[in-house]
Design an enzyme around this catalytic site. Sequence first.
Site, PDB file in Angstrom:
ATOM      1  NE  ARG A 263     -50.506  -5.609 -28.855  1.00 58.69           N
ATOM      2  CZ  ARG A 263     -50.524  -4.835 -26.903  1.00 58.69           C
ATOM      3  NH1 ARG A 263     -50.860  -5.979 -26.712  1.00 58.69           N
ATOM      4  NH2 ARG A 263     -51.904  -4.475 -27.584  1.00 58.69           N
ATOM      5  CE  LYS A 290     -47.223  -2.059 -29.700  1.00 54.07           C
ATOM      6  NZ  LYS A 290     -48.193  -2.002 -30.192  1.00 54.07           N
ATOM      7  CG  HIS A 358     -53.082  -7.418 -35.501  1.00 47.38           C
ATOM      8  ND1 HIS A 358     -52.980  -6.893 -34.249  1.00 47.38           N
ATOM      9  CD2 HIS A 358     -53.972  -6.116 -34.924  1.00 47.38           C
ATOM     10  CE1 HIS A 358     -52.175  -6.283 -33.423  1.00 47.38           C
ATOM     11  NE2 HIS A 358     -53.079  -5.896 -34.456  1.00 47.38           N
ATOM     12  NE  ARG A 361     -55.866  -7.109 -29.528  1.00 53.54           N
ATOM     13  CZ  ARG A 361     -54.819  -6.935 -28.783  1.00 53.54           C
ATOM     14  NH1 ARG A 361     -54.751  -7.762 -28.304  1.00 53.54           N
ATOM     15  NH2 ARG A 361     -54.129  -5.675 -28.235  1.00 53.54           N
ATOM     16  CG  HIS A 384     -55.698  -1.309 -26.908  1.00 50.69           C
ATOM     17  ND1 HIS A 384     -56.826  -0.866 -27.360  1.00 50.69           N
ATOM     18  CD2 HIS A 384     -54.747  -2.328 -27.956  1.00 50.69           C
ATOM     19  CE1 HIS A 384     -57.258  -1.415 -28.746  1.00 50.69           C
ATOM     20  NE2 HIS A 384     -55.715  -2.219 -28.421  1.00 50.69           N
ATOM     21  CE1 TYR A 394     -53.181   6.164  -8.112  1.00 48.09           C
ATOM     22  CE2 TYR A 394     -53.286   7.118  -9.230  1.00 48.09           C
ATOM     23  CZ  TYR A 394     -53.129   7.605  -8.630  1.00 48.09           C
ATOM     24  OH  TYR A 394     -52.629   8.432  -7.503  1.00 48.09           O
TER      25      TYR A 394
END
Length: 427
Positions: A263, A290, A358, A361, A384, A394
């Site tokens: 980002r 984030k 951006h 991505r 993400h 996990y």
Amino acid sequence: MTCDICGGIFDGILIKYHDILPNMPITAIQVKEAKPSDKDYKLSDSDGMYLLVKTNGKKYWRLDYRFAGKRKTFAIGVFPLVSLKSARESRHAAKKLLAEGVDPSQVKKERKRRSTVPTFEEVAVKWWHHERDKWTDSHADRVMKRLADNSFKALGKLPADQITPLQVIAVIKKIEARDALDVANRVKQCIKAVYRYAIQHGIVTTNPAGDLDGIVKARKVTHRPSLPKKELPEFLNCLEGYTKRGRILTQLSIKLLVLTFVRSIELRGARWEEFDLEANLWRIPAERMKMKVEHLVPLSQQSIDVIQRIRVITGRYELVFPSEVNRIKIMSDNTMRQAVFKMGFDGKTSGKSKAVPHGFRATASSILNEEGFNPDAIERQLAHQERNGVRAAYTHHARYIDERTKMMQWWADFLDAQASSYWAEHS
């Protein structure tokens, strides 16, 4: 022997004016000059109200009344904090409640209970302090400003336990009316979180924002402009020549952004201490991410070459990409965006799509998925949030690290090949 009217001792018995004429209202002077005795005594006013004078000299206003067949006493207040005039006004209000079938003592008890319940604003501030260590300073400031600007005026001064779902809905709908749908959703989530905190700390028992999912109308999703695969060669060629019209540090920042597809804020906030060039690794700390989880970016050889060039320019600073105006602040978000537009990728130049930082991505994700790389490895590299709750438990910052390392080197080689294809075609 003293005058009976003024009050005094006669044959060893304390005689007060209102023991003789109990129906006569007392005066402010009599209240002020009432002296303590060896026993508590009362100075009656009228309609059941009296001044209770204690042996220690303290004076209390009281009202005797009957409610539901029982004799009760209403504590009006303490003299001199409550004057005779104020006491009579309170008596009048209590009598009015009794006439309506309401117990004034119960009303006072409920008001006292409410006064001990913090306001929504007070609870919101406590929640904010409780949560802020999980956030970056800038995010924490945004959360508080969002709440203050959008909810405190309507809800801030109300006792937290008195706010209803309809009042919260009114706040949300007012934000929605100005077409700030994202803000409306965020404010709703903040109010919901504030009340979750309040319930957990015994302040309230219900959450007025708990069942408001879907209350904000949905907006059609519009993705940020991303560069199509077919335009990558031309873009990379334009980027190579950017120094003719702009700063080399801006050019290198865009190069590293395309190579790592992090980002923009994660790149612009990078610090030199985060890079381990011997291990070919960039560790972005959790507080800058984030999702508040440390993120590992395997560095291709091309990325390391770019970083070494950047070190020559900004290696003496803490920030990799400091602002040109103030070296302790990060590069502006608009710097790279305007650079991309200057290269013609502004959606206005014929033959070129609009692109924003951006968007790279999405470009990388699309191409890597087309090439058959593990979708989970791609998602992990994009940092993400894992949507599956069991899998999320996990998920680790180093998950698929070997696959991701190979993938990032492939991506850098692919970009080199795209640049070469443009030069071969136009040479």
